[in-house]
Design a protein around this motif. Structure first.
Motif, PDB file in Angstrom:
ATOM      1  N   UNK A   1       0.813  -1.224   0.000  1.00 51.95           N
ATOM      2  CA  UNK A   1       0.000   0.000   0.000  1.00 51.95           C
ATOM      3  C   UNK A   1       0.841   1.265   0.000  1.00 51.95           C
ATOM      4  N   UNK A   2       2.156   1.125   0.105  1.00 48.67           N
ATOM      5  CA  UNK A   2       3.046   2.292   0.043  1.00 48.67           C
ATOM      6  C   UNK A   2       3.235   2.797  -1.389  1.00 48.67           C
ATOM      7  N   UNK A   3       2.889   2.007  -2.380  1.00 46.38           N
ATOM      8  CA  UNK A   3       3.103   2.385  -3.770  1.00 46.38           C
ATOM      9  C   UNK A   3       4.281   1.634  -4.378  1.00 46.38           C
TER      10      UNK A   3
ATOM     11  N   UNK B 196      -7.537   3.098   0.045  1.00 46.11           N
ATOM     12  CA  UNK B 196      -8.989   3.254   0.066  1.00 46.11           C
ATOM     13  C   UNK B 196      -9.493   3.934  -1.204  1.00 46.11           C
ATOM     14  N   UNK B 197      -8.665   4.809  -1.782  1.00 42.12           N
ATOM     15  CA  UNK B 197      -9.066   5.543  -2.978  1.00 42.12           C
ATOM     16  C   UNK B 197      -8.768   4.783  -4.265  1.00 42.12           C
TER      17      UNK B 197
ATOM     18  N   UNK C 111       4.078   7.071   5.020  1.00 38.55           N
ATOM     19  CA  UNK C 111       3.185   7.448   6.114  1.00 38.55           C
ATOM     20  C   UNK C 111       1.975   6.523   6.123  1.00 38.55           C
ATOM     21  N   UNK C 112       1.740   5.787   7.210  1.00 35.49           N
ATOM     22  CA  UNK C 112       0.637   4.823   7.232  1.00 35.49           C
ATOM     23  C   UNK C 112      -0.731   5.445   6.962  1.00 35.49           C
ATOM     24  N   UNK C 113      -0.974   6.653   7.478  1.00 35.31           N
ATOM     25  CA  UNK C 113      -2.274   7.290   7.258  1.00 35.31           C
ATOM     26  C   UNK C 113      -2.478   7.604   5.774  1.00 35.31           C
ATOM     27  N   UNK C 114      -1.434   8.105   5.128  1.00 36.62           N
ATOM     28  CA  UNK C 114      -1.541   8.407   3.700  1.00 36.62           C
ATOM     29  C   UNK C 114      -1.672   7.125   2.888  1.00 36.62           C
ATOM     30  N   UNK C 115      -0.915   6.091   3.286  1.00 34.84           N
ATOM     31  CA  UNK C 115      -1.005   4.815   2.576  1.00 34.84           C
ATOM     32  C   UNK C 115      -2.412   4.234   2.669  1.00 34.84           C
TER      33      UNK C 115
END
Length: 230
Positions: A38-40, A81-82, A72-76
């Motif tokens: 999920x980090x990209x 989710x998006x 950043x876990x919140x951004x990930x």
């Protein structure tokens, strides 16, 4: 935002998708898809793609976030989710076709591996693509849906999971393995390691990277992929 790691584009259901492609030294080899966490499409994912290429595979990591990376876990969590499920499926399906059609790919089926979010997506993709994927290797990841239907899956399955991974308990993994066996009549090969979540990731901070367990899982992965793609 991290560095963009894109060097190829490929058609994906009427649109253009991006990815990072690494080629084997001898020019030809079986194809393997590497599905991001999920980090990209981070350095870690690009490194694994390069390592697969060095071992003789034509390796492709699709960029599901269009160049965005984070630590950043919140951004990930927000990026994941998006990411519409249909977009991820479309981009990954396009990547399968791109790899199979690549002039340096040998064979009529490829392998797929993924980590965390990517592990679940790799299993979903294998069920979607049927006999176009001959081997799938999820690292500490399963489909988000615990009732996921694995009936389309024909690939051999090798799974790597951490004994100390609070986000993915052993009972959940065991249940998924049973569901795979019941749906496909094929028993997945599952390994648990004395490690936490993301034990392959030498880039994540705070780190749960375990070089010994990572090396063991990597060696098993290479042997498995060559057994079913070579």
């Amino acid at each position: 935002m991290g560095t963009r790691r894109q060097n190829v584009t490929f058609p994906s259901n009427g649109q253009t998708a991006h990815g990072y492609l690494a080629l084997p030294p001898k020019g030809l080899g079986p194809g393997v898809l590497v599905v991001q966490e999920w980090w990209g499409l981070t350095r870690h994912i690009a490194d694994l793609t390069d390592r697969l290429a060095a071992e003789g595979f034509v390796a492709l990591a699709p960029d599901l976030y269009g160049g965005t990376t984070t630590h950043d876990p919140a951004e990930a969590s927000k990026l994941k989710a998006e990411l519409p499920a249909e977009q991820a499926a479309r981009d990954l399906a396009g990547a399968v076709g791109f790899l199979l059609d690549h002039p340096q790919t040998v064979g009529d089926a490829i392998g797929a591996t993924g980590l965390c979010m990517g592990g679940g997506l790799a299993l979903r993709l294998a069920a979607q693509q049927g006999d176009r994927i001959a081997a799938v290797v999820p690292f500490y990841g399963l489909p988000d849906d615990p009732d996921f239907d694995y009936r389309g899956l024909t690939a051999h399955v090798l799974g790597h999971f951490g004994e100390d991974d609070a986000s993915l308990p052993a009972a959940t993994v065991d249940e998924a393995a049973i569901r795979i066996g019941e749906a496909t009549d094929r028993r997945p090969e599952i390994h648990f390691y004395p490690a936490g979540h993301a034990f392959m990731n030498d880039e994540k901070q705070p780190s749960t990277y375990d070089p010994l367990q990572a090396d063991t899982a990597w060696r098993r992965t290479l042997a498995f992929l060559w057994a079913h793609l070579g």
